[in-house]
Write an enzyme that holds these catalytic residues in place. Structure first.
Site, PDB file in Angstrom:
ATOM      1  N   TYR A  64       0.588  -1.086   0.274  1.00 48.14           N
ATOM      2  CA  TYR A  64      -0.261  -0.028   0.529  1.00 48.14           C
ATOM      3  C   TYR A  64       0.789   0.791  -0.181  1.00 48.14           C
ATOM      4  O   TYR A  64       0.647   2.141  -0.563  1.00 48.14           O
ATOM      5  CB  TYR A  64      -1.098  -0.467   1.346  1.00 48.14           C
ATOM      6  CG  TYR A  64      -2.090   0.834   1.341  1.00 48.14           C
ATOM      7  CD1 TYR A  64      -3.313   1.118   0.726  1.00 48.14           C
ATOM      8  CD2 TYR A  64      -1.831   2.299   2.524  1.00 48.14           C
ATOM      9  CE1 TYR A  64      -4.013   1.975   0.738  1.00 48.14           C
ATOM     10  CE2 TYR A  64      -2.874   3.332   2.332  1.00 48.14           C
ATOM     11  CZ  TYR A  64      -3.857   3.233   1.541  1.00 48.14           C
ATOM     12  OH  TYR A  64      -4.668   3.935   1.592  1.00 48.14           O
ATOM     13  N   LYS A  73       1.390   4.051  -2.773  1.00 46.86           N
ATOM     14  CA  LYS A  73       0.769   5.595  -2.719  1.00 46.86           C
ATOM     15  C   LYS A  73       1.788   6.454  -2.881  1.00 46.86           C
ATOM     16  O   LYS A  73       1.694   7.390  -3.222  1.00 46.86           O
ATOM     17  CB  LYS A  73       0.224   5.315  -1.088  1.00 46.86           C
ATOM     18  CG  LYS A  73      -1.153   4.601  -0.829  1.00 46.86           C
ATOM     19  CD  LYS A  73      -2.122   5.574  -1.778  1.00 46.86           C
ATOM     20  CE  LYS A  73      -3.198   4.264  -2.013  1.00 46.86           C
ATOM     21  NZ  LYS A  73      -4.883   4.816  -2.265  1.00 46.86           N
TER      22      LYS A  73
END
Length: 252
Positions: A154, A158
């Site tokens: 993640y 991002k």
């Protein structure tokens, strides 16, 4: 009269949470909103809420990691409304785990939805925006881009979105397209609830602890992000491009 009257917006991952709040905010300001989620039935609540408030919205089932599905859905939006002015790349999933436990599928799934999905949607949308020499794209990053235990996939996705945002701003700026990113901190959503469950903490207790660490002494709500997105896609932000705005209550 709304500031987005006559504008058409696509918001991905808009069935709930930040995406739903963003879709509702843009519709409240006059935009016609295409509500994207992985299955059309997931969009129903958002579409109904917008329509009940007097806005215009339509739901689309679209797997943003599938190029053909994205091209079809974006094309359908333009065929229906005649243009596309705003794209909010918000679709996301989590597959949290420590690196030594993280599977290849955990990695690929998160990368495909967050990073590849934003690429595919932006690529499909930009051709219409470039043609009309006007467009606004906002990518949803996260404070986790700076690193977060158990979120190697993640966090990497991002962080990648921030570089993607800067590059698109450079490439598309000459054609009247602004590209920015918003990086939420702790926002009360199903995703943060899942994170609390992963680490074995009661969600309400997790929020209380988080609020104690945040300078403004509260956790964020989806509407806090929607408000910032509404600014970034407005003409008031026409000289803002290539930026990542952290919306985290003043946290480091």
């Amino acid at each position: 009269m709304g500031k987005f009257d006559g504008k058409v917006a696509v918001v991905t991952g808009a069935g709930r949470g930040i995406g739903a709040a963003t879709a509702k905010r843009l519709a409240a300001d006059g935009a016609k909103v295409a509500v994207f989620d992985v299955k059309e039935e997931f969009t129903a609540a958002t579409v109904e809420a917008i329509q009940a408030a007097g806005g215009e919205a339509v739901g689309y089932g679209c797997d943003v990691s599938n190029a053909a599905a994205v091209e079809q859905a974006i094309g359908d939006v333009v065929a229906r409304f005649g243009r596309l002015d705003i794209l909010v790349n918000n679709a996301g999933v989590i597959r949290d785990n420590l690196l030594f436990k993280m599977s290849e599928d955990d990695w690929d799934t998160v990368m495909n939805v967050h990073l590849k999905g934003s690429f595919l949607c932006s690529r499909a949308a930009q051709k219409y925006m470039v043609q009309q020499r006007y467009g606004k794209i906002v990518n949803t990053s996260s404070t986790s881009a700076l690193g977060n235990r158990g979120q190697a996939n993640y966090s990497a996705a991002k962080a990648g979105l921030q570089g993607f945002t800067k590059t698109l701003a450079i490439e598309l700026g000459p054609y009247g397209v602004n590209v920015n990113a918003v990086a939420p901190g702790f926002i009360v959503t199903d995703m943060t609830k899942q994170t609390a469950e992963r680490v074995g903490v009661d969600f309400e207790e997790n929020q209380r602890r988080a609020a104690e660490r945040i300078p403004v002494r509260r956790v964020g709500q989806p509407e806090d992000i929607a408000n910032v997105v509404a600014f970034l896609v407005s003409d008031e932000a026409s000289f803002v491009s290539g930026q990542t705005l952290y919306v985290n209550g003043g946290s480091r």
